[in-house]
Design an enzyme around this catalytic site. Structure first.
Site, PDB file in Angstrom:
ATOM      1  N   LYS A 156      10.618   2.092  -4.018  1.00 42.22           N
ATOM      2  CA  LYS A 156       9.845   2.913  -2.842  1.00 42.22           C
ATOM      3  C   LYS A 156       9.321   4.276  -3.500  1.00 42.22           C
ATOM      4  O   LYS A 156      10.134   4.833  -4.048  1.00 42.22           O
ATOM      5  CB  LYS A 156      10.457   3.002  -1.700  1.00 42.22           C
ATOM      6  CG  LYS A 156       9.642   2.995  -0.421  1.00 42.22           C
ATOM      7  CD  LYS A 156       9.171   1.738  -0.037  1.00 42.22           C
ATOM      8  CE  LYS A 156       8.409   1.552   1.249  1.00 42.22           C
ATOM      9  NZ  LYS A 156       8.202   0.315   1.618  1.00 42.22           N
TER      10      LYS A 156
HETATM   11  N1  GLU Z   1       5.035  -1.445   1.679  1.00 41.02           N
HETATM   12  C1  GLU Z   1       5.292  -2.830   2.011  1.00 41.02           C
HETATM   13  C2  GLU Z   1       6.507  -2.978   2.413  1.00 41.02           C
HETATM   14  O1  GLU Z   1       7.590  -2.318   2.858  1.00 41.02           O
HETATM   15  C3  GLU Z   1       4.779  -3.731   0.872  1.00 41.02           C
HETATM   16  C4  GLU Z   1       5.521  -3.574  -0.468  1.00 41.02           C
HETATM   17  C5  GLU Z   1       5.024  -4.447  -1.506  1.00 41.02           C
HETATM   18  O2  GLU Z   1       3.941  -5.120  -1.453  1.00 41.02           O
HETATM   19  O3  GLU Z   1       5.571  -4.079  -2.763  1.00 41.02           O
HETATM   20  O4  GLU Z   1       7.243  -4.305   2.492  1.00 41.02           O
END
Ligand code: GLU
Length: 429
Positions: free
Chosen positions: A119
């Site tokens: 993240k």
């Molecule tokens: N931000 C989204 C999540 O928390 C998508 C993450 C992604 O597609 O890599 O799942």
């Protein structure tokens, strides 16, 4: 270990409860205890594999230089490249990014896609920044992370306050450095740049699929189901629209600036149009404006918290009146709230399952980019349904077999899969 205070103005016990990394740890510990996870594996998975902090110098439109702080955390790369979004917000903390990175590890494992978890976050306020300033922040942040990200290393995606345009800038910056078009470096891109059909609606669609499974399990009929949705953005807005289309009654929509209620149901697409015209969901003629704090406690069958973390906590969980919670957001319920909800018999579809539709279609996007061959929307949605239904079934089976709640079951399933990958790979020394 607490790295920093989560949000100012909270008393100490709530500060601990609202610290997402402590929440993630509490869930991890419970699942690890129940699995009897090896002490060494516990140490490995209990801490992120890599944490990068970058200080991003950016020239603002008025000519001043400003420095923004950004993070990228890779919690685990045991099952594949790190995967996860990047959020832009004034109150992003490293603890939050660490927690979200670990949730991505578990999420990818629950739906059994070949990614680890990562993240990113940049401390900035998109509400006061111009498009040009946001572009310069994004490009410099990407440039600072060149040594850590890549289609086989760490693949970012959108999260809070980032979108297709942000992903296009990342893809372009990365490609310029590599002197080649590298569209598999990010997912959630615009369609014309190697994005996937169905990606924008994927998280909401995933929520729909698991909610339909939960209704079936509890012998409830979609046409008799009353839904309250908190958050009317990319997750909540799409989930509301798709749930409405499949016959459920959206009785209330809650946003940061108010809530609207109609016991006979709201058409989310009409509400969307009203917001586009007026700038707010409030004042919608087909519904009544109600207090947004109280709206969370309406009597309903499905509550979809799809806005932000920590909205259901130890001091309000006993007021929740729903059969099912479908966690569209990451971390909307705190760890102490879990216990209260379990005592009340609420069927919780935990975030690492409920909102995994987004990353699942991100996986499809990455596959399509690497193949250079793109699927139609029917294929994307069909494969998404298959994965979400299988994951729901796996989690519920695990919960029943081990006599635990769905969240603990999802964590146990995920931990087991990730631990197995680590065992197979061994420790490189
Ligand atoms: N931000 C989204 C999540 O928390 C998508 C993450 C992604 O597609 O890599 O799942």
């Amino acid at each position: 270990m607490i790295l920093e205070a989560t949000k100012p103005g909270l008393d100490e016990s709530m500060e601990r409860e609202f610290n997402p990394w402590l929440s993630a740890e509490a869930r991890f510990d419970e699942a690890a205890d129940r699995l009897g996870l090896d002490e060494g594996l516990r140490k490995i998975l209990g801490a992120p594999a890599l944490e990068v902090t970058v200080h991003i110098p950016v020239q603002l439109d008025d000519g001043r230089l400003e420095v923004f702080t950004g993070y990228r955390v890779q919690h685990s790369i045991a099952r594949g490249p790190a995967k996860g979004g990047i959020r832009f917000a004034p109150d992003v903390t490293l603890d939050e990014v660490r927690a979200l990175a670990s949730w991505m590890t578990w999420k990818c494992a629950v739906v059994n896609i070949p990614f680890g978890g990562g993240k990113g976050g940049v401390i900035c306020d998109p509400a006061v920044l111009s498009q040009g300033e946001l572009e310069r922040i994004t490009r410099r942040y990407t440039a600072e992370l060149m040594d850590f990200i890549g289609p086989e290393r760490d693949v970012p995606a959108p999260d809070m306050n980032t979108n297709e345009q942000t992903m296009a800038w990342i893809m372009d910056t990365y490609s310029m450095h590599k002197r080649a078009t590298m569209n598999a470096i990010v997912t959630g891109k615009p369609l014309n740049l190697g994005g996937s059909r169905g990606r924008v609606e994927a998280t909401g669609r995933g929520c729909l699929f698991v909610t339909l499974q939960a209704l079936k399990k509890l012998h409830l009929e979609p046409s008799k189901t009353k839904v309250v949705v908190q958050g009317f953005g990319n997750v909540g807005g799409k989930a509301a629209k798709l749930m409405h289309r499949s016959g459920m009654k959206i009785i209330c929509v809650i946003e940061y600036d108010g809530a609207v209620f109609n016991p006979n149901g709201i058409d989310p697409e009409a509400l969307q149009r009203h917001r586009a015209e007026t700038g707010s969901i409030t004042g919608y003629p087909e519904a009544e404006d109600i207090d947004k704090q109280e709206a969370l406690f309406l009597d309903c069958d499905v509550l979809v918290p799809a806005a932000k973390e920590n909205v259901i906590h130890s001091r309000n969980a006993d007021r929740i009146r729903t059969r099912i919670i479908c966690e569209g957001a990451n971390g909307p319920c705190t760890a102490p709230a879990d216990k209260i909800l379990a005592e009340k018999g609420v069927f919780v579809i935990p975030d690492i399952l409920a909102n995994a539709g987004g990353v699942t279609v991100s996986y499809f996007e990455w596959v399509q980019d690497r193949q250079g061959y793109f699927w139609n929307e029917q294929l994307v949605n069909g494969r998404l349904e298959e994965i979400m239904v299988d994951a729901f079934r796996d989690v519920v089976k695990f919960a029943e077999a081990h006599q635990v709640n769905n969240r603990t079951a999802a964590y146990m399933l995920a931990l087991d899969r990730v631990a197995f990958a680590i065992k197979l790979r061994g420790i490189y020394a």
